[in-house]
Design a protein around this motif. Structure first.
Motif, PDB file in Angstrom:
ATOM      1  N   ILE A 149       6.629  -1.959  -1.642  1.00  0.00           N
ATOM      2  CA  ILE A 149       6.020  -2.259  -0.349  1.00  0.00           C
ATOM      3  C   ILE A 149       6.593  -1.302   0.684  1.00  0.00           C
ATOM      4  O   ILE A 149       7.706  -1.474   1.136  1.00  0.00           O
ATOM      5  CB  ILE A 149       6.291  -3.716   0.054  1.00  0.00           C
ATOM      6  N   LYS A 150       5.821  -0.308   1.006  1.00  0.00           N
ATOM      7  CA  LYS A 150       6.238   0.643   2.035  1.00  0.00           C
ATOM      8  C   LYS A 150       5.180   0.638   3.124  1.00  0.00           C
ATOM      9  O   LYS A 150       3.989   0.447   2.852  1.00  0.00           O
ATOM     10  CB  LYS A 150       6.383   2.042   1.441  1.00  0.00           C
TER      11      LYS A 150
ATOM     12  N   ALA B 148       0.740   0.444   3.103  1.00  0.00           N
ATOM     13  CA  ALA B 148      -0.072  -0.530   3.826  1.00  0.00           C
ATOM     14  C   ALA B 148      -1.002   0.180   4.804  1.00  0.00           C
ATOM     15  O   ALA B 148      -2.181  -0.178   4.935  1.00  0.00           O
ATOM     16  CB  ALA B 148       0.829  -1.522   4.557  1.00  0.00           C
ATOM     17  N   LEU B 149      -0.503   1.188   5.481  1.00  0.00           N
ATOM     18  CA  LEU B 149      -1.327   1.941   6.425  1.00  0.00           C
ATOM     19  C   LEU B 149      -2.469   2.657   5.710  1.00  0.00           C
ATOM     20  O   LEU B 149      -3.620   2.646   6.168  1.00  0.00           O
ATOM     21  CB  LEU B 149      -0.460   2.952   7.189  1.00  0.00           C
ATOM     22  N   ALA B 150      -2.189   3.254   4.571  1.00  0.00           N
ATOM     23  CA  ALA B 150      -3.229   3.953   3.803  1.00  0.00           C
ATOM     24  C   ALA B 150      -4.299   2.968   3.336  1.00  0.00           C
ATOM     25  O   ALA B 150      -5.502   3.266   3.402  1.00  0.00           O
ATOM     26  CB  ALA B 150      -2.604   4.670   2.610  1.00  0.00           C
TER      27      ALA B 150
ATOM     28  N   LEU C 212      -9.786   0.772   3.867  1.00  0.00           N
ATOM     29  CA  LEU C 212     -10.688  -0.363   4.091  1.00  0.00           C
ATOM     30  C   LEU C 212     -11.540  -0.152   5.335  1.00  0.00           C
ATOM     31  O   LEU C 212     -12.743  -0.453   5.329  1.00  0.00           O
ATOM     32  CB  LEU C 212      -9.892  -1.657   4.201  1.00  0.00           C
ATOM     33  N   ILE C 213     -10.968   0.369   6.398  1.00  0.00           N
ATOM     34  CA  ILE C 213     -11.744   0.626   7.609  1.00  0.00           C
ATOM     35  C   ILE C 213     -12.835   1.652   7.329  1.00  0.00           C
ATOM     36  O   ILE C 213     -13.983   1.492   7.754  1.00  0.00           O
ATOM     37  CB  ILE C 213     -10.813   1.098   8.752  1.00  0.00           C
TER      38      ILE C 213
ATOM     39  N   LEU D 231      -8.720  -1.502  -6.800  1.00  0.00           N
ATOM     40  CA  LEU D 231      -7.770  -0.822  -5.922  1.00  0.00           C
ATOM     41  C   LEU D 231      -6.907  -1.843  -5.182  1.00  0.00           C
ATOM     42  O   LEU D 231      -5.699  -1.677  -5.078  1.00  0.00           O
ATOM     43  CB  LEU D 231      -8.518   0.077  -4.928  1.00  0.00           C
ATOM     44  N   ASP D 232      -7.530  -2.908  -4.701  1.00  0.00           N
ATOM     45  CA  ASP D 232      -6.796  -3.965  -4.024  1.00  0.00           C
ATOM     46  C   ASP D 232      -5.772  -4.624  -4.952  1.00  0.00           C
ATOM     47  O   ASP D 232      -4.635  -4.863  -4.566  1.00  0.00           O
ATOM     48  CB  ASP D 232      -7.791  -5.008  -3.483  1.00  0.00           C
TER      49      ASP D 232
END
Length: 166
Positions: free
Chosen positions: A95-96, A100-102, A107-108, A160-161
């Protein structure tokens, strides 16, 4: 004889000499009015005295006792370090914030892309009723193929999720 069950813990703390002064006062007041608790306390004190007399003194020397203490505390510290390492490696390894940002950016972008395609599909559905029978079948087949691609893309996103969550 049956002593008061709500005073059970206090009784044990008393016979081991671990009562606080405030609780000791309450306990002594209770003992003055409760014969079963007083007798139970007396029996436990007698039992503990007999056990202490019957059990021989520890045969460990002062040095051996110190070595045993150091071995036990060292083992406990090693276990705590191992747990801390496992916790640290889990959070640091998987968990980095960049991951999470990527994932959020992906998703956006995907939802934005599907959002742009959405109005085109609704206008196409509005024109289907105006087409002839043969043309309606062709348009429905095209929509089915586009939806099939959408389902495949959604399947890819779900995989992917799952990868990002595990």
């Amino acid at each position: 004889m049956k002593h008061c069950s709500e005073w059970q813990e206090t009784l044990w703390l008393d016979v081991h000499g671990e009562l606080s002064p405030k609780v000791r006062l309450e306990w002594e007041e209770h003992l003055e009015g409760c014969r079963p608790c007083y007798q139970e306390r007396t029996q436990l004190l007698l039992l503990l005295r007999n056990v202490n007399e019957a059990v021989p003194e520890s045969s460990l020397s002062h040095e051996d006792a110190g070595n045993l203490y150091n071995a036990i505390t060292g083992k406990l510290k090693d276990e705590q370090r191992g747990k801390a390492r496992r916790r640290k490696s889990f959070f640091d390894g998987y968990i980095k914030p960049i991951h999470a940002l990527a994932a959020c950016c992906l998703l956006i972008a995907v939802f934005g892309w599907f959002g742009l395609r959405g109005p085109q599909q609704t206008t196409r559905v509005g024109t289907i009723s105006e087409l002839g029978g043969q043309e309606q079948v062709i348009v429905k087949e095209i929509d089915l193929l586009e939806n099939l691609e959408l389902l495949e893309e959604m399947d890819t996103l779900e995989k992917l999720d799952q990868v990002l969550r595990s």
